[in-house]
Design a protein around this motif. Structure first.
Motif, PDB file in Angstrom:
ATOM      1  N   THR A 108       0.873  -1.079   0.019  1.00 53.32           N
ATOM      2  CA  THR A 108       0.097  -0.072   0.029  1.00 53.32           C
ATOM      3  C   THR A 108       0.721   1.215  -0.126  1.00 53.32           C
ATOM      4  O   THR A 108       0.416   2.400  -0.856  1.00 53.32           O
ATOM      5  CB  THR A 108      -0.923   0.082   1.175  1.00 53.32           C
ATOM      6  OG1 THR A 108      -1.743  -0.956   1.087  1.00 53.32           O
ATOM      7  CG2 THR A 108      -1.891   1.258   1.346  1.00 53.32           C
ATOM      8  N   SER A 109       1.958   1.268   0.706  1.00 52.79           N
ATOM      9  CA  SER A 109       2.791   2.284   0.815  1.00 52.79           C
ATOM     10  C   SER A 109       3.415   2.811  -0.638  1.00 52.79           C
ATOM     11  O   SER A 109       3.993   3.836  -0.821  1.00 52.79           O
ATOM     12  CB  SER A 109       3.879   2.429   1.752  1.00 52.79           C
ATOM     13  OG  SER A 109       5.193   1.188   1.555  1.00 52.79           O
ATOM     14  N   TRP A 110       3.824   1.566  -1.464  1.00 49.66           N
ATOM     15  CA  TRP A 110       4.158   1.674  -2.630  1.00 49.66           C
ATOM     16  C   TRP A 110       3.120   1.882  -3.859  1.00 49.66           C
ATOM     17  O   TRP A 110       3.390   1.987  -4.923  1.00 49.66           O
ATOM     18  CB  TRP A 110       4.860   0.347  -3.219  1.00 49.66           C
ATOM     19  CG  TRP A 110       6.174   0.073  -2.207  1.00 49.66           C
ATOM     20  CD1 TRP A 110       6.981   1.044  -1.293  1.00 49.66           C
ATOM     21  CD2 TRP A 110       6.990  -1.022  -2.123  1.00 49.66           C
ATOM     22  NE1 TRP A 110       7.790   0.404  -0.694  1.00 49.66           N
ATOM     23  CE2 TRP A 110       7.830  -1.123  -1.203  1.00 49.66           C
ATOM     24  CE3 TRP A 110       6.532  -2.444  -2.519  1.00 49.66           C
ATOM     25  CZ2 TRP A 110       8.628  -2.128  -0.931  1.00 49.66           C
ATOM     26  CZ3 TRP A 110       7.437  -3.507  -2.146  1.00 49.66           C
ATOM     27  CH2 TRP A 110       8.542  -3.359  -1.492  1.00 49.66           C
ATOM     28  N   ASP A 111       1.774   2.124  -3.314  1.00 48.17           N
ATOM     29  CA  ASP A 111       0.741   2.535  -3.976  1.00 48.17           C
ATOM     30  C   ASP A 111       0.562   0.912  -5.150  1.00 48.17           C
ATOM     31  O   ASP A 111       0.266   1.299  -6.463  1.00 48.17           O
ATOM     32  CB  ASP A 111       0.992   3.465  -4.864  1.00 48.17           C
ATOM     33  CG  ASP A 111      -0.472   4.201  -5.464  1.00 48.17           C
ATOM     34  OD1 ASP A 111      -1.502   3.636  -4.913  1.00 48.17           O
ATOM     35  OD2 ASP A 111      -0.313   4.523  -6.626  1.00 48.17           O
ATOM     36  N   LYS A 112       0.650  -0.095  -4.745  1.00 51.40           N
ATOM     37  CA  LYS A 112       0.787  -1.256  -5.531  1.00 51.40           C
ATOM     38  C   LYS A 112      -0.540  -2.048  -4.883  1.00 51.40           C
ATOM     39  O   LYS A 112      -0.674  -2.164  -3.645  1.00 51.40           O
ATOM     40  CB  LYS A 112       2.017  -2.201  -5.479  1.00 51.40           C
ATOM     41  CG  LYS A 112       3.381  -1.460  -5.955  1.00 51.40           C
ATOM     42  CD  LYS A 112       2.964  -1.049  -7.475  1.00 51.40           C
ATOM     43  CE  LYS A 112       4.131  -0.404  -7.888  1.00 51.40           C
ATOM     44  NZ  LYS A 112       4.183  -0.094  -9.464  1.00 51.40           N
TER      45      LYS A 112
END
Length: 203
Positions: A108-112
Motif C-alpha cells: 500500500t505504501s508503494w501504491d501497489k
C-alpha cells in the motif's frame, strides 16, 4: 485429492533433502511445535521507497500463499486429532496473520495492489513446484477424519515449500532491503516447519 497431493510430493521428494541439508539441522526429537519467527507489529516496520517488480511480485505471491495457508490451518485446528498438529497450526495462524498485515502495508505504501490478478505458478514460470489448488484445500474439509492429518501435513508441507521458492526468487532479484531480510526469515521459519511436519508424518 490423492493425485494432487502426489503431484506435490513427487517434486518435494527431490527438493526437501537438499533444503534441509542447507539449513544444517536434523529433524528434532522434541514434540514441541516449531514457532515461526515473530515479526514486530506491522505498523512499526516500514519498507522504504526503493523497490523493483520482483519485490512487488514476491509480496503479492506470498500474501496469496499465506491466505491459503491460513485457510488450511483453520481447518486443521478444527479437525486435527493430535495436539502437536493443532499447536503447529495455531503457531502458523498467529505469525502469518501478522506477516500478511505487514506485507499489505508495504504494498500500500508503494501504491501497489495487495492481490494477484491471477495465481502465479512458479512451476511454469521459474521451474518450481505447482501452486496449491483451491480444490485441494477444500478437500481437507471432507477427507475422512482418520486420514485428515496425513492429508493436511502432506499438502501443507508442499505449500510451505512454495513460500521458500518465493523467498529464493526475492533474494536473487529483489531490490528492497526489508523485503529481502523478510525473505531470509521466511526461508528459516518454513524450514523449521518442514522439519516439524516431517517428524509428525513419521510419528
Amino acid at each position: 485429492m490423492a493425485a494432487a497431493v502426489n503431484r506435490h510430493l513427487v517434486a518435494l521428494a527431490l527438493t526437501v533433502p537438499l533444503f534441509l541439508g542447507a539449513c544444517g539441522t536434523a529433524v528434532e526429537k522434541s514434540s514441541t511445535p516449531v514457532q515461526t519467527q515473530n515479526v514486530k507489529a506491522a505498523a512499526d516496520i516500514t519498507a522504504g521507497d526503493t523497490y523493483n517488480d520482483t519485490d512487488v511480485m514476491f509480496l503479492q505471491m506470498l500474501i496469496d500463499n499465506q491466505d491459503q495457508a491460513l485457510q488450511m490451518v483453520d481447518i486443521a485446528i478444527d479437525r486435527a486429532s493430535r495436539q502437536e498438529v493443532v499447536d503447529l497450526a495455531k503457531a502458523v495462524q498467529a505469525t502469518q496473520s501478522d506477516e500478511t498485515a505487514m506485507m499489505k502495508n508495504w504494498l500500500t505504501s508503494w501504491d501497489k495492489p495487495t492481490t494477484l490478478d491471477e495465481r502465479v505458478s512458479l512451476h511454469a514460470d521459474h521451474g518450481g513446484m505447482p501452486s496449491t489448488g483451491d480444490e485441494e484445500i477444500a478437500s481437507l474439509k471432507t477427507v475422512k477424519k482418520a486420514n485428515f492429518e496425513t492429508a493436511f501435513l502432506n499438502l501443507f508441507l508442499a505449500h510451505q515449500h512454495n513460500a521458500v521458492e518465493f523467498a529464493d526468487l526475492e533474494l536473487d532479484k529483489g531490490a528492497n532491503d526489508q523485503a529481502k531480510a523478510y525473505a531470509e526469515r521466511v526461508k528459516q521459519s518454513r524450514a523449521d516447519q518442514v522439519q516439524q511436519m516431517l517428524k509428525l508424518l513419521n510419528s
